[in-house]
Design a protein around this motif. Sequence first.
Motif, PDB file in Angstrom:
ATOM      1  N   MET A  72       0.841  -1.205   0.000  1.00 52.10           N
ATOM      2  CA  MET A  72       0.000   0.000   0.000  1.00 52.10           C
ATOM      3  C   MET A  72       0.875   1.255   0.000  1.00 52.10           C
ATOM      4  SD  MET A  72      -3.257  -0.584  -0.179  1.00 52.10           S
ATOM      5  CE  MET A  72      -4.023   0.869   0.531  1.00 52.10           C
ATOM      6  N   ALA A  73       1.946   1.210   0.782  1.00 56.94           N
ATOM      7  CA  ALA A  73       2.853   2.354   0.818  1.00 56.94           C
ATOM      8  C   ALA A  73       3.539   2.538  -0.526  1.00 56.94           C
ATOM      9  CB  ALA A  73       3.883   2.166   1.916  1.00 56.94           C
ATOM     10  N   ARG A  74       3.978   1.472  -1.137  1.00 61.30           N
ATOM     11  CA  ARG A  74       4.647   1.542  -2.427  1.00 61.30           C
ATOM     12  C   ARG A  74       3.676   1.998  -3.534  1.00 61.30           C
ATOM     13  NH1 ARG A  74       9.648  -1.198  -2.451  1.00 61.30           N
ATOM     14  NH2 ARG A  74      10.043  -2.361  -0.536  1.00 61.30           N
ATOM     15  N   ALA A  75       2.427   1.512  -3.449  1.00 63.59           N
ATOM     16  CA  ALA A  75       1.437   1.920  -4.458  1.00 63.59           C
ATOM     17  C   ALA A  75       1.172   3.427  -4.372  1.00 63.59           C
ATOM     18  CB  ALA A  75       0.148   1.132  -4.277  1.00 63.59           C
ATOM     19  N   GLY A  76       1.128   3.939  -3.146  1.00 65.84           N
ATOM     20  CA  GLY A  76       0.930   5.379  -2.969  1.00 65.84           C
ATOM     21  C   GLY A  76       2.081   6.166  -3.556  1.00 65.84           C
ATOM     22  N   GLU A  77       3.284   5.682  -3.348  1.00 66.98           N
ATOM     23  CA  GLU A  77       4.450   6.365  -3.901  1.00 66.98           C
ATOM     24  C   GLU A  77       4.442   6.308  -5.443  1.00 66.98           C
ATOM     25  OE1 GLU A  77       7.862   4.583  -2.186  1.00 66.98           O
ATOM     26  OE2 GLU A  77       7.449   5.326  -0.138  1.00 66.98           O
ATOM     27  N   ALA A  78       3.967   5.144  -5.977  1.00 63.69           N
ATOM     28  CA  ALA A  78       3.898   5.024  -7.444  1.00 63.69           C
ATOM     29  C   ALA A  78       2.897   6.006  -8.036  1.00 63.69           C
ATOM     30  CB  ALA A  78       3.532   3.593  -7.822  1.00 63.69           C
ATOM     31  N   LEU A  79       1.755   6.191  -7.320  1.00 70.18           N
ATOM     32  CA  LEU A  79       0.762   7.153  -7.831  1.00 70.18           C
ATOM     33  C   LEU A  79       1.331   8.563  -7.800  1.00 70.18           C
ATOM     34  CD1 LEU A  79      -2.578   5.863  -6.254  1.00 70.18           C
ATOM     35  CD2 LEU A  79      -1.974   5.908  -8.690  1.00 70.18           C
ATOM     36  N   GLY A  81       4.332   9.306  -8.107  1.00 65.66           N
ATOM     37  CA  GLY A  81       5.364   9.400  -9.124  1.00 65.66           C
ATOM     38  C   GLY A  81       4.837   9.273 -10.541  1.00 65.66           C
ATOM     39  N   GLY A  82       3.519   9.211 -10.703  1.00 69.62           N
ATOM     40  CA  GLY A  82       2.939   9.132 -12.029  1.00 69.62           C
ATOM     41  C   GLY A  82       2.978   7.755 -12.646  1.00 69.62           C
ATOM     42  N   ARG A  83       3.226   6.760 -11.860  1.00 69.62           N
ATOM     43  CA  ARG A  83       3.237   5.389 -12.388  1.00 69.62           C
ATOM     44  C   ARG A  83       1.968   4.665 -11.956  1.00 69.62           C
ATOM     45  NH1 ARG A  83       7.977   3.267 -14.212  1.00 69.62           N
ATOM     46  NH2 ARG A  83       6.512   1.694 -15.036  1.00 69.62           N
ATOM     47  N   GLU A  84       0.893   5.024 -12.609  1.00 63.07           N
ATOM     48  CA  GLU A  84      -0.412   4.421 -12.277  1.00 63.07           C
ATOM     49  C   GLU A  84      -0.434   2.944 -12.611  1.00 63.07           C
ATOM     50  OE1 GLU A  84      -5.162   5.171 -13.135  1.00 63.07           O
ATOM     51  OE2 GLU A  84      -3.675   6.629 -13.820  1.00 63.07           O
ATOM     52  N   ASP A  85       0.335   2.540 -13.661  1.00 65.80           N
ATOM     53  CA  ASP A  85       0.363   1.125 -14.031  1.00 65.80           C
ATOM     54  C   ASP A  85       0.937   0.270 -12.894  1.00 65.80           C
ATOM     55  OD1 ASP A  85       2.778   2.406 -14.325  1.00 65.80           O
ATOM     56  OD2 ASP A  85       3.484   0.970 -15.818  1.00 65.80           O
ATOM     57  N   LEU A  86       2.030   0.758 -12.306  1.00 63.54           N
ATOM     58  CA  LEU A  86       2.607   0.035 -11.173  1.00 63.54           C
ATOM     59  C   LEU A  86       1.686   0.085  -9.958  1.00 63.54           C
ATOM     60  CD1 LEU A  86       6.355   1.144 -11.419  1.00 63.54           C
ATOM     61  CD2 LEU A  86       5.354  -1.061 -12.074  1.00 63.54           C
ATOM     62  N   ALA A  87       1.060   1.204  -9.746  1.00 67.56           N
ATOM     63  CA  ALA A  87       0.117   1.326  -8.633  1.00 67.56           C
ATOM     64  C   ALA A  87      -1.050   0.372  -8.807  1.00 67.56           C
ATOM     65  CB  ALA A  87      -0.377   2.754  -8.521  1.00 67.56           C
ATOM     66  N   HIS A  88      -1.505   0.191 -10.043  1.00 70.13           N
ATOM     67  CA  HIS A  88      -2.622  -0.719 -10.314  1.00 70.13           C
ATOM     68  C   HIS A  88      -2.211  -2.166 -10.022  1.00 70.13           C
ATOM     69  CE1 HIS A  88      -5.322  -3.266 -12.712  1.00 70.13           C
ATOM     70  NE2 HIS A  88      -6.248  -2.306 -12.453  1.00 70.13           N
ATOM     71  N   SER A  89      -1.000  -2.534 -10.438  1.00 74.82           N
ATOM     72  CA  SER A  89      -0.512  -3.899 -10.164  1.00 74.82           C
ATOM     73  C   SER A  89      -0.408  -4.140  -8.664  1.00 74.82           C
ATOM     74  CB  SER A  89       0.850  -4.091 -10.833  1.00 74.82           C
ATOM     75  OG  SER A  89       0.744  -3.976 -12.240  1.00 74.82           O
ATOM     76  N   ALA A  90       0.114  -3.121  -7.967  1.00 73.84           N
ATOM     77  CA  ALA A  90       0.224  -3.243  -6.517  1.00 73.84           C
ATOM     78  C   ALA A  90      -1.154  -3.351  -5.876  1.00 73.84           C
ATOM     79  CB  ALA A  90       0.986  -2.067  -5.948  1.00 73.84           C
ATOM     80  N   ALA A  91      -2.108  -2.560  -6.406  1.00 72.10           N
ATOM     81  CA  ALA A  91      -3.460  -2.600  -5.861  1.00 72.10           C
ATOM     82  C   ALA A  91      -4.093  -3.975  -6.052  1.00 72.10           C
ATOM     83  CB  ALA A  91      -4.309  -1.514  -6.516  1.00 72.10           C
ATOM     84  N   GLN A  92      -3.872  -4.604  -7.209  1.00 79.67           N
ATOM     85  CA  GLN A  92      -4.410  -5.937  -7.470  1.00 79.67           C
ATOM     86  C   GLN A  92      -3.794  -6.959  -6.519  1.00 79.67           C
ATOM     87  OE1 GLN A  92      -6.899  -6.840  -9.740  1.00 79.67           O
ATOM     88  NE2 GLN A  92      -6.749  -8.743  -8.512  1.00 79.67           N
ATOM     89  N   ALA A  93      -2.482  -6.846  -6.307  1.00 83.03           N
ATOM     90  CA  ALA A  93      -1.825  -7.769  -5.380  1.00 83.03           C
ATOM     91  C   ALA A  93      -2.346  -7.586  -3.967  1.00 83.03           C
ATOM     92  CB  ALA A  93      -0.315  -7.540  -5.417  1.00 83.03           C
TER      93      ALA A  93
END
Length: 225
Positions: A72-79, A81-93
Motif C-alpha cells: 500500500m505504501a509503495r502503491a501510494g508512492e507510485a501514484l 510518481g505518475g506510475r499508475e500502471d505500477l500502482a494498479h498492479s500493486a493494488a491488485q496484489a
Amino acid sequence: MFTTLKTLITGANARAEEQLRETFSIELITQKIREADGNLKAAKLTLAGLIQRQRSEQRQVETLEARIQDLMARAGEALEGGREDLAHSAAQAVADMENELAVRRQTLDRLDTRILQLRQSVEAASRRLTDLKQGAIAARATRREQDIQRGLRKHAGGDSPAEEAEALISEVLQRGDPFEQGEILREIDSELTNSSIADDLADAGFGPRSRSTAADVLNRLKGKN
C-alpha cells in the motif's frame, strides 16, 4: 419351557458377570483408568496439533498484514510518481492478499474456538482422571482391608489358622499316655487269658507265682546274706 430355560440361563450369566466384576473390580478399575489416560493423551496430541496450526496461521496473517502495508505504501508512492500502471498492479496484489487474509482470519477464528473447547475438555478430563486415580488408591486400600477382614472372619467356617491351631493343641493335650495305654492293654490281655486269676491266687499263698516280683528279688538277696 424354552422361555424358562432362557430366563434361567440369562440370570445365571448375569450373576456370573456380577461375580466376575466383583472379583476383578480392582483390575477393571485399573484398565478403565488406563483407557481414560490413553484418551486424554490422544486429546492432548490433538490439542497440540491445533495450537501448532493456529500459530502457523497467525504467522501467515501477520506476514500478509505486513506485505499489504508495504505494498500500500509503495502503491501510494507510485501514484505520486505518475506510475499508475505500477500502482494498479500493486493494488491488485493487495486485493488478492486481503482476500487471502480474510480467509485465514476466519480459519484462525475457527481454530481459536476449537482450541478453547478442546482445552476445556482436556482440563476437565485431566481433573477427572486425577480423581479416578485417587479413587483407585482408596479402592485398593479398601480391598486389602476387606481381604484381611475376610481372613479374620473365616473362623466362623472353622477353617481359620487360629482355630486350626487351637484344635491341634486340644488334640495333643487330650491324647492318652502311651505307657499307660500299654499297661492297660497288658491288663486286658491278662484278663482274657485268665493269667491274672493265677496271680491273685499266688498272692494269697496258693501256688507259685507266674512272674517275679520285687519282693521275690529282695528275699533272694536277703537269703544270700
